[in-house]
Write a protein that holds these residues in place. Structure first.
Motif: not given
Length: 231
Positions: A24, A27-28, A30-32, A34-36
């Motif tokens: 995690m 992943m966190m 990377l997800l952040s 992508l969201l940005c």
């Protein structure tokens, strides 16, 4: 026990799903990211749409500003057209309300008894028109009177020696020959009489005439057909 057959399972339970576990903490971020990135793209799309709409709004406003003068000119022309139409309607109303009395005077010359001496023939002027609003004197004057009818009187004044001559003159004026101008009204249904719309004033002169006979001065006012100010 044979040592070559020993198998040691050193994997943790959460690492048994894959030989290369993804944690995690990896992943966190990377997800952040992508969201940005998605937010930046969405904001960029909104910004471009705002720019396009702003350009259209400015274009529409400029078009409206350029047409304001033309719109004001059109409104002024429409107001002028309504004003001129009202004046034209008023003139047509006056034209239709115009009465001519030349033929009446010509017929009157044929029926006047020889014993009658005329002193005056007159159609009194109508009362002055109130074209200004007394409550609001700054208001523009009216084009004409607001009433659509106007009463008319025909006045005959003269002198005669006998009342019978005056009676003969009134009966002649109130006859069928003058029905185009003079107003009479049917009286009772039993007698078939005619009620005359007239006013009469008779007096005896104080001074005698040249032959020594005192004359009767009469003044008769007949009601004529009213003027109607209609198109």
């Amino acid at each position: 026990m044979n040592a070559s057959n020993l198998h040691l399972n050193l994997l943790r339970p959460d690492e048994m799903a894959s030989s290369s576990p993804v944690r995690m903490r990896v992943m966190m971020p990377l997800l952040s990211l992508l969201l940005c990135a998605a937010c930046v793209v969405w904001w960029g799309v909104l910004f471009m749409q705002g720019l396009l709409l702003g350009g259209k709004v400015r274009s529409v406003r400029a078009d409206l500003e350029s047409k304001k003068s033309a719109h004001a000119a059109i409104l002024a022309r429409m107001a002028d057209m309504r004003e001129r139409q009202a004046q034209l309607d008023q003139l047509y109303a006056y034209k239709n309300g115009c009465h001519r009395y030349g033929a009446l005077l010509a017929k009157l010359a044929e029926v006047i008894p020889g014993e009658v001496q005329l002193t005056a023939l007159a159609i009194p002027e109508p009362p002055s028109q109130m074209l200004f609003d007394p409550k609001n004197p700054r208001r523009p004057p009216l084009l004409g009177p607001t009433n659509t009818t106007e009463n008319i009187q025909f006045r005959i004044s003269g002198r005669t020696a006998a009342m019978s001559s005056v009676t003969a003159l009134m009966e002649a004026v109130e006859g069928d020959a003058f029905s185009e101008w003079i107003v009479t009204e049917p009286g009772g249904t039993k007698t078939g009489a005619v009620r005359k719309k007239r006013r009469i004033h008779i007096r005896q002169e104080t001074r005698p005439s040249e032959d020594g006979e005192r004359m009767l001065a009469f003044d008769v006012e007949f009601r004529c057909k009213e003027r109607r100010f209609e198109k």
